[in-house]
Design an enzyme around this catalytic site. Structure first.
Site, PDB file in Angstrom:
ATOM      1  N   GLU A  42       0.833  -1.203   0.000  1.00  8.63           N
ATOM      2  CA  GLU A  42       0.000   0.000   0.000  1.00  8.63           C
ATOM      3  C   GLU A  42       0.873   1.260   0.000  1.00  8.63           C
ATOM      4  O   GLU A  42       1.785   1.381   0.812  1.00  8.63           O
ATOM      5  CB  GLU A  42      -0.915   0.010   1.233  1.00  8.63           C
ATOM      6  CG  GLU A  42      -1.805  -1.213   1.378  1.00  8.63           C
ATOM      7  CD  GLU A  42      -2.910  -1.321   0.335  1.00  8.63           C
ATOM      8  OE1 GLU A  42      -3.106  -0.372  -0.454  1.00  8.63           O
ATOM      9  OE2 GLU A  42      -3.591  -2.361   0.317  1.00  8.63           O
ATOM     10  N   CYS A 104      -7.351  -1.111   8.729  1.00  5.38           N
ATOM     11  CA  CYS A 104      -6.033  -1.127   8.083  1.00  5.38           C
ATOM     12  C   CYS A 104      -5.652   0.259   7.558  1.00  5.38           C
ATOM     13  O   CYS A 104      -4.588   0.784   7.881  1.00  5.38           O
ATOM     14  CB  CYS A 104      -6.011  -2.135   6.933  1.00  5.38           C
ATOM     15  SG  CYS A 104      -6.075  -3.856   7.483  1.00  5.38           S
ATOM     16  N   HIS A 123      -0.671  -5.671   2.966  1.00 11.22           N
ATOM     17  CA  HIS A 123      -1.802  -6.583   3.132  1.00 11.22           C
ATOM     18  C   HIS A 123      -1.332  -7.978   2.739  1.00 11.22           C
ATOM     19  O   HIS A 123      -0.671  -8.143   1.709  1.00 11.22           O
ATOM     20  CB  HIS A 123      -2.978  -6.175   2.239  1.00 11.22           C
ATOM     21  CG  HIS A 123      -3.945  -5.275   2.913  1.00 11.22           C
ATOM     22  ND1 HIS A 123      -4.187  -3.979   2.488  1.00 11.22           N
ATOM     23  CD2 HIS A 123      -4.741  -5.477   3.986  1.00 11.22           C
ATOM     24  CE1 HIS A 123      -5.097  -3.433   3.279  1.00 11.22           C
ATOM     25  NE2 HIS A 123      -5.451  -4.319   4.188  1.00 11.22           N
TER      26      HIS A 123
END
Length: 156
Positions: A42, A104, A123
């Site tokens: 991410e 998250c 993730h």
């Protein structure tokens, strides 16, 4: 450190990490239960849009991480470069700019905010016959070592 699936408690823990440990980099790992044999790197955290209730039935005031924070914060780690430079047999690694507007993404944004961008979020899939704990641990170690190389280049 395992963070609870509770917005406020996760925020408090992240604040504590940054103020007491003062790390060079904080790497957060979250479960992407829908992903099969995919690791997702991410790039940024988003400040608004948190409407889904946490494990205690709450969501942040105004659906926002930090009332005075910018709309999004980018990691100082270039995840796209990381994604291009790392390949692992048996698992796909992909790049993302949307961590999902739940705990998250909330945790990631909060860590980026307190850490002035020196945070990363990965993730990972559920463990399975093809993605064992040992395999996933080695994959994360490889990825985190590459992140630390970027941190070292940044400091030079």
């Amino acid at each position: 450190m395992e963070l609870p699936v509770v917005y406020q408690k996760a925020k408090e823990q992240v604040f504590k990490i940054w103020t007491t440990l003062q790390p060079l980099l904080t790497v957060h790992v979250g479960l992407a239960s829908s992903a099969k044999a995919i690791i997702i790197l991410e790039q940024c955290g988003k400040n608004k849009g948190y409407q889904e209730m946490d494990a205690c039935g709450f969501h942040p005031e105004g659906g926002c991480c930090m009332l005075d924070g910018p709309e999004k914060i980018e990691s100082t780690i270039n995840m796209k470069t990381l994604w291009k430079n790392i390949s692992m047999e048996g698992i796909d690694i992909i790049f993302s700019r949307d961590a999902g507007r739940y705990i998250c993404d909330y945790t990631y944004y909060t860590s980026l905010y307190y850490g002035k961008g020196r945070a990363a979020f990965i993730h990972v899939p559920l463990l399975s016959k093809s993605v064992t704990a040992d395999f996933l641990g080695k994959a994360l170690q490889t990825i985190i070592l590459e992140m630390l190389k970027q941190c070292g280049e940044e400091r030079e």
